[in-house]
Design a protein around this motif. Structure first.
Motif, PDB file in Angstrom:
ATOM      1  N   PRO A  52       0.947  -1.109  -0.322  1.00 26.08           N
ATOM      2  CA  PRO A  52       0.020  -0.147  -0.059  1.00 26.08           C
ATOM      3  C   PRO A  52       0.973   1.038  -0.201  1.00 26.08           C
ATOM      4  O   PRO A  52       2.288   1.223   0.477  1.00 26.08           O
ATOM      5  CB  PRO A  52      -1.018  -0.275   1.423  1.00 26.08           C
ATOM      6  CG  PRO A  52      -0.507  -1.647   1.590  1.00 26.08           C
ATOM      7  CD  PRO A  52       0.492  -1.626   1.164  1.00 26.08           C
ATOM      8  N   ALA A  53       0.434   2.341  -1.272  1.00 24.38           N
ATOM      9  CA  ALA A  53       1.136   3.572  -0.309  1.00 24.38           C
ATOM     10  C   ALA A  53       1.991   3.961   0.370  1.00 24.38           C
ATOM     11  O   ALA A  53       2.494   4.650   1.224  1.00 24.38           O
ATOM     12  CB  ALA A  53       0.745   4.911  -1.794  1.00 24.38           C
ATOM     13  N   LYS A  54       0.692   3.626   1.519  1.00 21.81           N
ATOM     14  CA  LYS A  54       1.265   3.922   3.206  1.00 21.81           C
ATOM     15  C   LYS A  54       2.244   4.003   3.461  1.00 21.81           C
ATOM     16  O   LYS A  54       2.138   4.153   4.433  1.00 21.81           O
ATOM     17  CB  LYS A  54      -0.720   4.555   3.826  1.00 21.81           C
ATOM     18  CG  LYS A  54      -0.665   2.716   4.161  1.00 21.81           C
ATOM     19  CD  LYS A  54      -2.007   2.918   4.913  1.00 21.81           C
ATOM     20  CE  LYS A  54      -2.568   1.219   4.605  1.00 21.81           C
ATOM     21  NZ  LYS A  54      -1.876   0.118   5.742  1.00 21.81           N
ATOM     22  N   THR A  55       2.340   2.805   3.158  1.00 28.24           N
ATOM     23  CA  THR A  55       3.392   1.613   3.939  1.00 28.24           C
ATOM     24  C   THR A  55       5.307   2.363   3.275  1.00 28.24           C
ATOM     25  O   THR A  55       5.321   2.588   1.599  1.00 28.24           O
ATOM     26  CB  THR A  55       3.561   0.051   3.532  1.00 28.24           C
ATOM     27  OG1 THR A  55       2.344  -0.406   3.484  1.00 28.24           O
ATOM     28  CG2 THR A  55       4.628  -0.960   4.439  1.00 28.24           C
ATOM     29  N   SER A  56       5.580   2.617   4.013  1.00 24.73           N
ATOM     30  CA  SER A  56       7.249   3.209   3.954  1.00 24.73           C
ATOM     31  C   SER A  56       8.169   2.360   4.067  1.00 24.73           C
ATOM     32  O   SER A  56       8.519   1.410   5.127  1.00 24.73           O
ATOM     33  CB  SER A  56       7.533   4.452   4.731  1.00 24.73           C
ATOM     34  OG  SER A  56       7.931   3.253   6.125  1.00 24.73           O
ATOM     35  N   LEU A  57       9.133   2.614   2.894  1.00 21.04           N
ATOM     36  CA  LEU A  57      10.204   1.962   2.683  1.00 21.04           C
ATOM     37  C   LEU A  57      10.862   1.330   4.204  1.00 21.04           C
ATOM     38  O   LEU A  57      10.932   0.025   4.342  1.00 21.04           O
ATOM     39  CB  LEU A  57      11.789   2.471   1.956  1.00 21.04           C
ATOM     40  CG  LEU A  57      12.469   1.601   0.699  1.00 21.04           C
ATOM     41  CD1 LEU A  57      11.792   0.321   0.682  1.00 21.04           C
ATOM     42  CD2 LEU A  57      13.223   2.240   0.082  1.00 21.04           C
ATOM     43  N   THR A  58      10.756   2.962   4.567  1.00 20.12           N
ATOM     44  CA  THR A  58      11.580   1.976   6.187  1.00 20.12           C
ATOM     45  C   THR A  58      10.517   1.139   7.064  1.00 20.12           C
ATOM     46  O   THR A  58      11.672   0.246   7.808  1.00 20.12           O
ATOM     47  CB  THR A  58      11.774   3.598   6.974  1.00 20.12           C
ATOM     48  OG1 THR A  58      12.475   5.106   5.682  1.00 20.12           O
ATOM     49  CG2 THR A  58      12.249   3.938   7.983  1.00 20.12           C
ATOM     50  N   ARG A  62      12.513  -2.068   8.369  1.00 24.85           N
ATOM     51  CA  ARG A  62      12.348  -2.208   9.653  1.00 24.85           C
ATOM     52  C   ARG A  62      11.614  -3.880   9.174  1.00 24.85           C
ATOM     53  O   ARG A  62      12.310  -4.410  10.356  1.00 24.85           O
ATOM     54  CB  ARG A  62      11.458  -1.564  10.553  1.00 24.85           C
ATOM     55  CG  ARG A  62      11.894  -1.417  12.136  1.00 24.85           C
ATOM     56  CD  ARG A  62      11.126  -0.428  12.828  1.00 24.85           C
ATOM     57  NE  ARG A  62       9.257  -0.960  12.864  1.00 24.85           N
ATOM     58  CZ  ARG A  62       8.547  -2.154  13.387  1.00 24.85           C
ATOM     59  NH1 ARG A  62       9.033  -2.189  14.200  1.00 24.85           N
ATOM     60  NH2 ARG A  62       7.173  -1.514  12.958  1.00 24.85           N
ATOM     61  N   ARG A  63      10.597  -4.221   9.490  1.00 24.53           N
ATOM     62  CA  ARG A  63       9.765  -5.522   9.478  1.00 24.53           C
ATOM     63  C   ARG A  63      10.211  -6.514   8.896  1.00 24.53           C
ATOM     64  O   ARG A  63      10.745  -8.128   9.612  1.00 24.53           O
ATOM     65  CB  ARG A  63       8.568  -4.956   8.940  1.00 24.53           C
ATOM     66  CG  ARG A  63       7.157  -4.163   9.931  1.00 24.53           C
ATOM     67  CD  ARG A  63       7.291  -4.245  10.832  1.00 24.53           C
ATOM     68  NE  ARG A  63       6.521  -6.267  10.860  1.00 24.53           N
ATOM     69  CZ  ARG A  63       5.556  -6.053  11.183  1.00 24.53           C
ATOM     70  NH1 ARG A  63       3.906  -4.123  10.218  1.00 24.53           N
ATOM     71  NH2 ARG A  63       3.987  -6.952  10.548  1.00 24.53           N
ATOM     72  N   LEU A  64      10.475  -6.647   8.070  1.00 21.24           N
ATOM     73  CA  LEU A  64      11.709  -7.587   7.409  1.00 21.24           C
ATOM     74  C   LEU A  64      13.528  -8.099   8.477  1.00 21.24           C
ATOM     75  O   LEU A  64      13.876  -9.109   8.384  1.00 21.24           O
ATOM     76  CB  LEU A  64      12.535  -6.940   5.634  1.00 21.24           C
ATOM     77  CG  LEU A  64      11.394  -7.390   5.448  1.00 21.24           C
ATOM     78  CD1 LEU A  64      11.757  -6.769   3.903  1.00 21.24           C
ATOM     79  CD2 LEU A  64      10.557  -8.788   4.560  1.00 21.24           C
ATOM     80  N   PRO A  79      13.161  -1.451  -4.457  1.00 20.26           N
ATOM     81  CA  PRO A  79      12.529  -0.129  -4.713  1.00 20.26           C
ATOM     82  C   PRO A  79      12.281  -0.386  -6.219  1.00 20.26           C
ATOM     83  O   PRO A  79      12.993  -0.611  -6.648  1.00 20.26           O
ATOM     84  CB  PRO A  79      12.299   0.892  -4.707  1.00 20.26           C
ATOM     85  CG  PRO A  79      12.888   0.883  -3.277  1.00 20.26           C
ATOM     86  CD  PRO A  79      13.867  -0.520  -3.091  1.00 20.26           C
ATOM     87  N   MET A  80      11.529  -1.232  -6.878  1.00 18.08           N
ATOM     88  CA  MET A  80      10.702  -1.315  -8.413  1.00 18.08           C
ATOM     89  C   MET A  80      10.665   0.255  -9.320  1.00 18.08           C
ATOM     90  O   MET A  80       9.802   0.801  -8.522  1.00 18.08           O
ATOM     91  CB  MET A  80      10.441  -2.910  -8.616  1.00 18.08           C
ATOM     92  CG  MET A  80      10.802  -3.660  -8.090  1.00 18.08           C
ATOM     93  SD  MET A  80       9.857  -5.618  -8.670  1.00 18.08           S
ATOM     94  CE  MET A  80      10.226  -5.675 -10.244  1.00 18.08           C
ATOM     95  N   LYS A  81      11.466   0.542 -10.805  1.00 16.24           N
ATOM     96  CA  LYS A  81      10.254   1.053 -10.873  1.00 16.24           C
ATOM     97  C   LYS A  81       9.669   1.220 -12.239  1.00 16.24           C
ATOM     98  O   LYS A  81       9.190  -0.273 -12.357  1.00 16.24           O
ATOM     99  CB  LYS A  81      12.114   1.535 -12.298  1.00 16.24           C
ATOM    100  CG  LYS A  81      13.719   2.618 -11.405  1.00 16.24           C
ATOM    101  CD  LYS A  81      14.280   2.673 -12.116  1.00 16.24           C
ATOM    102  CE  LYS A  81      15.448   3.066 -11.060  1.00 16.24           C
ATOM    103  NZ  LYS A  81      17.080   2.735 -11.419  1.00 16.24           N
ATOM    104  N   PRO A  82       8.691   2.020 -11.976  1.00 18.61           N
ATOM    105  CA  PRO A  82       7.365   1.592 -13.044  1.00 18.61           C
ATOM    106  C   PRO A  82       7.976   0.495 -14.411  1.00 18.61           C
ATOM    107  O   PRO A  82       7.294  -0.596 -14.247  1.00 18.61           O
ATOM    108  CB  PRO A  82       7.061   2.915 -13.272  1.00 18.61           C
ATOM    109  CG  PRO A  82       7.290   3.418 -12.275  1.00 18.61           C
ATOM    110  CD  PRO A  82       8.697   3.509 -12.068  1.00 18.61           C
ATOM    111  N   ARG A  83       9.155   0.648 -14.643  1.00 17.20           N
ATOM    112  CA  ARG A  83       9.540   0.022 -16.045  1.00 17.20           C
ATOM    113  C   ARG A  83       9.734  -1.413 -15.696  1.00 17.20           C
ATOM    114  O   ARG A  83       9.454  -1.672 -16.505  1.00 17.20           O
ATOM    115  CB  ARG A  83       9.858   0.720 -16.715  1.00 17.20           C
ATOM    116  CG  ARG A  83      11.577   1.072 -16.819  1.00 17.20           C
ATOM    117  CD  ARG A  83      12.822   1.754 -17.493  1.00 17.20           C
ATOM    118  NE  ARG A  83      13.640   2.141 -16.951  1.00 17.20           N
ATOM    119  CZ  ARG A  83      14.975   1.407 -16.023  1.00 17.20           C
ATOM    120  NH1 ARG A  83      15.014   0.166 -15.953  1.00 17.20           N
ATOM    121  NH2 ARG A  83      15.880   2.055 -15.413  1.00 17.20           N
ATOM    122  N   GLU A  84      10.403  -1.873 -14.397  1.00 21.41           N
ATOM    123  CA  GLU A  84      11.025  -3.115 -14.220  1.00 21.41           C
ATOM    124  C   GLU A  84       9.052  -3.831 -13.650  1.00 21.41           C
ATOM    125  O   GLU A  84       8.953  -4.893 -13.566  1.00 21.41           O
ATOM    126  CB  GLU A  84      11.612  -2.729 -12.846  1.00 21.41           C
ATOM    127  CG  GLU A  84      12.940  -2.013 -13.226  1.00 21.41           C
ATOM    128  CD  GLU A  84      13.693  -1.834 -12.199  1.00 21.41           C
ATOM    129  OE1 GLU A  84      15.013  -1.946 -11.957  1.00 21.41           O
ATOM    130  OE2 GLU A  84      13.536  -1.562 -10.803  1.00 21.41           O
TER     131      GLU A  84
END
Length: 182
Positions: A52-58, A62-64, A79-84
């Motif tokens: 979800p957009a609300k879930t930050s990379l940070t 942290r959870r992983l 994080p994947m780029k849109p073309r990927e």
């Protein structure tokens, strides 16, 4: 929704898949594509998921880290780029290649080189070395390969693979698969 590529590897033990899936589920993520396997005593995960957009990379990282610590894994998140994230066009001509016989260096190299030179895009490879099982009692080797044929001439390719198999002392088979019903 943003896409991510997760890779994790480490000693195999029960519960790794469940732990990774639980973390992603709790964050509202969805698994898109995955490959998970055990090689000898090591386990590896390669998966693409959306968050979800609300879930930050940070927060994801942290959870992983919990997964790293609890299961002794090395985890990477990209994080994947849109073309990927675009799915490649569905190929119309697929093939399965199987190779089996006595183990010796160069089987994977020689088979994949021949396929590559003939326009086959390899999409999945699995190999297994057996403790024994050949007529001479030597270790056996099994290679399963999936690929996209593109414009390859299957009859010619089958002949080339059989010639290579005789040279290597292994049995090689190519089976075209019609992708339309898939």
């Amino acid at each position: 929704m943003p896409y991510y590529l997760l890779t994790a590897a480490g000693p195999d033990k029960a519960g790794i898949v469940a732990a990774a899936a639980e973390i992603l589920y709790e964050l509202g993520c969805n698994l898109e594509d995955s490959a998970m396997t055990r090689l000898r005593g090591e386990f590896a995960i390669l998966l693409i998921f959306t968050a979800p957009a609300k879930t930050s990379l940070t927060e994801l990282r942290r959870r992983l880290q919990r997964l790293e610590k609890s299961h002794g894994l090395t985890v990477q998140l990209k994080p994947m780029k849109p073309r990927e994230t675009l799915e490649p066009p569905r190929p119309q001509r697929l093939c399965l290649v199987t190779v089996y016989g006595a183990d010796k260096p160069g089987i994977v190299y020689r088979v994949t080189r021949l396929l590559s030179k003939n326009g086959v895009n390899i999409t999945d490879v699995t190999t297994h070395r057996t403790a024994a099982g050949t007529a001479k009692g030597a270790a056996g080797y099994i290679l399963y390969l999936e690929g996209e044929l593109a414009g390859a001439d299957t009859d010619r390719l089958q002949g080339l693979l059989q010639d290579l198999g005789r040279e290597l002392g292994v049995t090689v088979a190519l089976k075209p698969v019609d992708a339309e019903p898939l």
